[in-house]
Design an enzyme around this catalytic site. Structure first.
Site: not given
Length: 240
Positions: A8, A130
């Protein structure tokens, strides 16, 4: 089962967030290429990258440069998500060497556009779904919709045969080291034939073994590798 070690990116540096909260960030050094090479040395043959700046509308320039360096340094297929909301971004990232892109918010808000892009770039686009309590979260997890994750998956499948995968993340599990939402993953797998990538909360070797037993096509693993809870070489042995 494919294993996608996660990197990330925020301001060009490798970080991890707890439950997608930008105020709960851990930074792991200055150079994400070091982690990319480390995972490659452990046997990784693919990487999952996330642009956390672009995900919430911030300047992606530093992360774009980091992605290009990762692709060049490793030569590995890289899947990338975060802020992929228009065709210009799709083209730019494919030109930068990214193998597959993950579209989240716009896939929910504009499924016609997303499925048209899937048809224009077959096999290059995955839907990042998500979920929070089964409902799709958008805008870098800052908003929750009224659409269920399964409803969105079915809608996308009805509109195109060229969607590469679904990356399914249970936000409550992400970065919390509590294991995946196996029930949610099972329900999603039963609801659609789109290849499913488990993401969020994969913490122990037992988690990996259970995903293999479920015949999960792929899993993304992040924090447990950075914290040393699992060794990637061992994870890959189990998955293979």
């Amino acid at each position: 089962m494919e294993i996608w070690p996660a990197i990330d990116l925020r301001h060009g540096k490798p970080v991890r967030l707890r439950q997608g909260d930008y105020d709960q960030q851990t930074t792991f050094g200055d150079d994400p290429v070091e982690f990319a090479k480390r995972w490659q040395d452990c046997g990784a043959d693919r990487l999952h990258l996330v642009d956390l700046d672009a995900a919430r509308g911030d300047d992606p320039a530093a992360n774009r440069a980091a992605v290009e360096r990762i692709v060049k340094a490793t030569g590995l297929p890289c899947q990338m998500g975060g802020g992929v909301r228009d065709e210009e971004t799709i083209v730019a990232l494919i030109d930068a060497g990214v193998s597959r892109l993950v579209v989240g918010s716009r896939a929910l808000k504009d499924p016609e556009w997303f499925t048209a892009m899937c048809d224009a770039y077959p096999g290059k686009l995955a839907a990042g779904i998500d979920a929070r309590d089964g409902l799709v979260a958008t805008q870098g997890w800052l908003e929750t919709s009224e659409v269920t994750a399964i409803e969105l998956a079915k809608t996308l499948r009805e509109k195109t045969a060229n969607i590469a995968a679904i990356i399914y993340t249970d936000i409550a599990r992400d970065g919390m080291m509590q294991g995946p939402n196996f029930d949610g993953l099972g329900e999603m797998a039963a609801a659609t034939d789109i290849p499913l990538v488990a993401s969020g909360g994969v913490t122990t070797y037992e988690d990996v073994e259970k995903l293999v037993a479920m015949k999960m096509p792929a899993a993304i693993i992040g924090r447990s590798l950075y914290d040393g809870v699992m060794d990637l070489s061992r994870v890959l042995e189990i998955a293979r």
